[in-house]
Scaffold this motif. Structure first.
Motif, PDB file in Angstrom:
ATOM      1  N   ASP A  86       0.849  -1.187   0.000  1.00  0.00           N
ATOM      2  CA  ASP A  86       0.000   0.000   0.000  1.00  0.00           C
ATOM      3  C   ASP A  86       0.886   1.239   0.000  1.00  0.00           C
ATOM      4  OD1 ASP A  86      -2.241   1.611   0.162  1.00  0.00           O
ATOM      5  OD2 ASP A  86      -2.606   1.242   2.290  1.00  0.00           O
ATOM      6  N   THR A  87       0.408   2.295  -0.598  1.00  0.00           N
ATOM      7  CA  THR A  87       1.083   3.590  -0.551  1.00  0.00           C
ATOM      8  C   THR A  87       0.093   4.674  -0.928  1.00  0.00           C
ATOM      9  OG1 THR A  87       2.967   4.907  -1.293  1.00  0.00           O
ATOM     10  CG2 THR A  87       1.943   3.473  -2.926  1.00  0.00           C
ATOM     11  N   ASP A  88       0.322   5.848  -0.410  1.00  0.00           N
ATOM     12  CA  ASP A  88      -0.470   6.992  -0.866  1.00  0.00           C
ATOM     13  C   ASP A  88       0.347   7.863  -1.817  1.00  0.00           C
ATOM     14  OD1 ASP A  88       1.283   8.338   0.786  1.00  0.00           O
ATOM     15  OD2 ASP A  88      -0.258   9.388   1.917  1.00  0.00           O
ATOM     16  N   TYR A  89       1.546   7.407  -2.149  1.00  0.00           N
ATOM     17  CA  TYR A  89       2.471   8.074  -3.078  1.00  0.00           C
ATOM     18  C   TYR A  89       2.899   9.456  -2.607  1.00  0.00           C
ATOM     19  CZ  TYR A  89       1.256   4.333  -6.243  1.00  0.00           C
ATOM     20  OH  TYR A  89       1.070   3.101  -6.794  1.00  0.00           O
ATOM     21  N   ASP A  90       2.612   9.778  -1.355  1.00  0.00           N
ATOM     22  CA  ASP A  90       2.987  11.097  -0.849  1.00  0.00           C
ATOM     23  C   ASP A  90       3.629  11.029   0.532  1.00  0.00           C
ATOM     24  OD1 ASP A  90       3.147  13.938  -0.957  1.00  0.00           O
ATOM     25  OD2 ASP A  90       1.381  14.064   0.316  1.00  0.00           O
ATOM     26  N   GLU A  91       3.005  10.285   1.458  1.00  0.00           N
ATOM     27  CA  GLU A  91       3.501  10.287   2.828  1.00  0.00           C
ATOM     28  C   GLU A  91       3.905   8.924   3.365  1.00  0.00           C
ATOM     29  OE1 GLU A  91       0.946  12.300   5.521  1.00  0.00           O
ATOM     30  OE2 GLU A  91       0.964  14.152   4.374  1.00  0.00           O
ATOM     31  N   TYR A  92       3.327   7.838   2.863  1.00  0.00           N
ATOM     32  CA  TYR A  92       3.647   6.539   3.454  1.00  0.00           C
ATOM     33  C   TYR A  92       3.640   5.413   2.420  1.00  0.00           C
ATOM     34  CZ  TYR A  92      -1.209   5.030   3.245  1.00  0.00           C
ATOM     35  OH  TYR A  92      -2.447   4.654   2.798  1.00  0.00           O
ATOM     36  N   SER A  93       4.298   4.325   2.796  1.00  0.00           N
ATOM     37  CA  SER A  93       4.251   3.060   2.064  1.00  0.00           C
ATOM     38  C   SER A  93       4.216   1.942   3.089  1.00  0.00           C
ATOM     39  CB  SER A  93       5.484   2.882   1.174  1.00  0.00           C
ATOM     40  OG  SER A  93       5.475   3.795   0.119  1.00  0.00           O
TER      41      SER A  93
ATOM     42  N   SER B 101      -4.203   7.940   9.765  1.00  0.00           N
ATOM     43  CA  SER B 101      -3.544   7.207   8.676  1.00  0.00           C
ATOM     44  C   SER B 101      -3.118   5.826   9.140  1.00  0.00           C
ATOM     45  CB  SER B 101      -2.316   7.976   8.178  1.00  0.00           C
ATOM     46  OG  SER B 101      -2.690   9.164   7.534  1.00  0.00           O
TER      47      SER B 101
ATOM     48  N   GLU C  79      -6.157   3.572   9.327  1.00  0.00           N
ATOM     49  CA  GLU C  79      -6.587   3.176   7.986  1.00  0.00           C
ATOM     50  C   GLU C  79      -5.653   2.106   7.404  1.00  0.00           C
ATOM     51  OE1 GLU C  79      -7.135   5.046   3.523  1.00  0.00           O
ATOM     52  OE2 GLU C  79      -7.121   6.395   5.240  1.00  0.00           O
TER      53      GLU C  79
ATOM     54  N   ASN D 263      -6.690  -1.739   6.372  1.00  0.00           N
ATOM     55  CA  ASN D 263      -6.414  -2.305   5.047  1.00  0.00           C
ATOM     56  C   ASN D 263      -5.592  -3.583   5.135  1.00  0.00           C
ATOM     57  OD1 ASN D 263      -7.850  -0.279   3.783  1.00  0.00           O
ATOM     58  ND2 ASN D 263      -6.035   0.976   3.381  1.00  0.00           N
TER      59      ASN D 263
END
Length: 90
Positions: free
Chosen positions: A16-23, A54, A57, A61
């Motif tokens: 998972d990643t939000d491509y901005d803050e976390y992976s 975050s 969430e 997931n």
């Protein structure tokens, strides 16, 4: 796959990643086939701290994917003040 001079291999997947803050990165290795394995989950953040919504969430997931989040532990970064001085790429 990651290779070090000690010839230790780590297979991992980005779950998972939000491509901005976390992976979120996952690794699983069979130690004894059909008997013993170890699993590792990393929640990697661009910043020193990730907000609790975050994290909730992300854990939700992971559970949807069938992964156990009950043993995840927060890394103590209290003494890592140098992290705040890093100029992140944006």
């Amino acid at each position: 796959m990651f290779y070090t001079k000690f010839k230790f291999y780590i297979n991992f997947k980005v779950l998972d990643t939000d491509y901005d803050e976390y992976s979120v990165v996952y690794s699983c290795r069979q130690v004894v086939p059909n008997l013993l394995k170890y699993e590792i989950i990393w929640i990697l953040s661009k910043y020193q701290y990730l907000d609790s919504s975050s994290i909730s969430e992300i854990k939700r997931n992971l559970r949807k994917k069938g992964l156990d989040t009950s043993r995840l532990e927060k890394t103590n970064q209290e003494f890592c003040n140098w992290l705040n001085k890093i100029d992140y790429l944006t």
